[in-house]
Motif scaffolding. Structure first.
Motif, short mmCIF file in Angstrom:
data_model
loop_
_atom_site.label_atom_id
_atom_site.label_comp_id
_atom_site.label_asym_id
_atom_site.label_seq_id
_atom_site.Cartn_x
_atom_site.Cartn_y
_atom_site.Cartn_z
N SER A 8 34.00 38.71 38.81
CA SER A 8 33.39 39.92 38.26
C SER A 8 32.00 40.07 38.85
N ARG B 111 36.90 50.42 31.41
CA ARG B 111 37.55 50.20 30.12
C ARG B 111 38.26 51.47 29.68
N GLY C 143 42.98 43.49 38.33
CA GLY C 143 43.61 44.03 37.12
C GLY C 143 44.51 45.22 37.41
N ARG D 53 42.15 44.57 31.95
CA ARG D 53 40.94 44.41 32.76
C ARG D 53 41.13 45.22 34.03
N GLU E 135 33.47 47.61 36.48
CA GLU E 135 34.48 47.34 35.45
C GLU E 135 34.77 48.62 34.67
#
Length: 463
Positions: free
Chosen positions: A371, A169, A183, A151, A167
């Motif tokens: 988040s 990925r 993260g 994350r 966020e």
């Protein structure tokens, strides 16, 4: 990233580049060097201020006045120009020095993987293809794709002005100038040095742009037209003198009259006005890159500014903790401190609370990191001293899950603090332990939350 590239990720992140590969790439010019300078040197600043179009006109008029015997008028014209040049050069040199210090990157050390080991290096030692590791609080120093992460939430406010976390990925790109908040991740240096986003923003901020104001353009045009008319009349008189129609004495007398039609006082007035305006604004601590910006600023009715990362440092301070329904403030601060200390991931909010409310780490059964998607964080604590589910998040998100959603006291306090421009978060709890994720593994709020208090946060202004 392509599927075949993703398949090579484990080997890339565990080994990285060898020292020989790093040396070879640095020799090829693939290092993270950023030779940024402003667009002008000191010589250019002096030349452009001494020999700009308006000053050139004044020099011409001064020479003409001196030739015609008006020495005092000529000295006044050149003297005011000299004063204006001095003030302008000082201001623009000061602006240049300030612009030279502008940087999006703070040049912290960063972690790279080389020959299977972690190394802490200066950002200038990074080369294209390096594998970098980022953890909470680390600044992203070069651009590149995320190779692997469980994350990763990134703060891109310095680049975009938006304070919401993004966020990331595997396969998403990280951009230099942003920060890792939650993260950790491995990513590959793809764009370094002059190719990076931070370099482009820094160059744009440091670039000098000379723009003449409408008043300057109009006055310059008028004076040029009148000057051309004066030159034409002087030419006609010169022909008359050569043909013996008028004498030399009459020629000089008429030339003085013709020179007087050129409104050189208008140029001097605007020059003095700009210089005085610049001096007054400098006295208030502002940076004046060009003296004519004074005129432009006088036409501004509304000034819109980005806040996060521009007016503020993107750091938070705990302003107050407001207990609800008779809760004790000391007990509320203890619960908040333990809540923050028990979390495994941190952000600016948790740092601000932790600094003001020290706490002890409790046994965590389950955790939901903050988040920007769900706008809350929570922990399920199974500890003798502190048992239950504790949630901290946006008031409007938590309010529907409260045991008393229509809480008048809560509503009034939130309105009062929000009106001051402060950030207001709600801290709530429920004594029974239950899963914080649904069947689809998505975070969910427990029902019947009891509002314990409000957390008031203040953005830290830049000095």
């Amino acid at each position: 990233m392509q599927p075949q590239q993703l398949a090579q990720v484990p080997a890339l992140t565990s080994q990285g580049l060898s020292e020989d590969e790093v040396a070879a790439r640095r020799a090829q010019g693939l290092g993270n060097t950023m030779p940024v300078k402003t667009s002008r040197s000191y010589v250019q600043i002096a030349r452009e201020n001494i020999f700009n179009p308006i000053n050139n006109l004044l020099y011409t008029l001064g020479i003409a006045l001196a030739v015609l015997g008006k020495i005092s008028d000529a000295l006044i014209s050149v003297g005011v120009v000299s004063l204006n040049v001095t003030v302008s050069v000082i201001q623009e040199v000061r602006a240049k020095r300030t612009l030279d210090r502008i940087a999006v990157l703070t040049r912290p050390s960063t972690t790279v993987i080389r020959s299977g080991k972690e190394w802490s290096v200066d950002p200038g030692d990074i080369v294209m293809g390096d594998i970098l590791l980022v953890r909470p609080g680390d600044q992203i120093v070069v651009d590149g794709p995320v190779l692997s992460t469980n994350r990763l939430d990134v703060d891109e406010s310095l680049l975009t002005g938006e304070s919401n976390l993004i966020e990331k990925r595997p396969g998403d790109h990280l951009y230099s100038g942003s920060f890792c908040v939650n993260g950790s991740a491995y990513y590959q240096a793809e764009k370094v040095g002059a190719q990076s986003v931070a370099y482009g923003l820094t160059v744009g901020a440091r670039a000098f742009r000379r723009i003449y104001t409408p008043l300057q353009r109009e006055i310059s045009l008028i004076i040029r037209i009148i000057l051309l008319v004066a030159i034409f009349l002087e030419f006609l008189m010169a022909l008359s003198t050569l043909s013996n129609t008028i004498t030399i004495v009459e020629f000089v007398q008429r030339s003085v009259v013709i020179t007087g039609i050129v409104p050189n006082g208008l140029l001097l007035a605007i020059t003095v006005a700009y210089s005085l305006g610049a001096l007054r604004i400098v006295g208030k601590g502002a940076l004046v890159q060009q003296a004519n910006a004074i005129e432009s600023l006088s036409n501004v009715d509304v000034l819109c500014m980005d806040r996060t990362g521009s007016l503020t440092t993107n750091a938070l301070n705990l302003s107050a903790v407001l207990p609800l329904h008779g809760e004790d403030e000391a007990e509320l601060r203890r619960l908040l401190g333990d809540f923050v200390a028990s979390g495994t991931t941190g952000n600016a909010t948790s740092k601000a609370i932790g600094a003001a409310c020290p706490g002890q780490r409790r046994h965590v059964k389950e955790e939901i990191p903050f988040s920007s998607v769900h706008k809350w964080s929570g922990v399920a604590l199974d500890d003798e001293a502190m048992r239950g589910i504790y949630i901290l998040g946006a008031v409007e998100i938590l309010q529907p899950a409260l045991s008393s959603p229509e809480d008048e006291q809560l509503h009034l306090k939130v309105q009062e603090e929000s009106a001051k421009g402060l950030r207001v978060l709600l801290f709530a709890a429920v004594p029974e332990l239950e899963p914080l994720r649904d069947d689809d593994d998505k975070p969910r709020l427990p029902n019947g939350l009891v509002a314990l208090g409000l957390v008031i946060l203040r953005d830290e202004l830049r000095p």
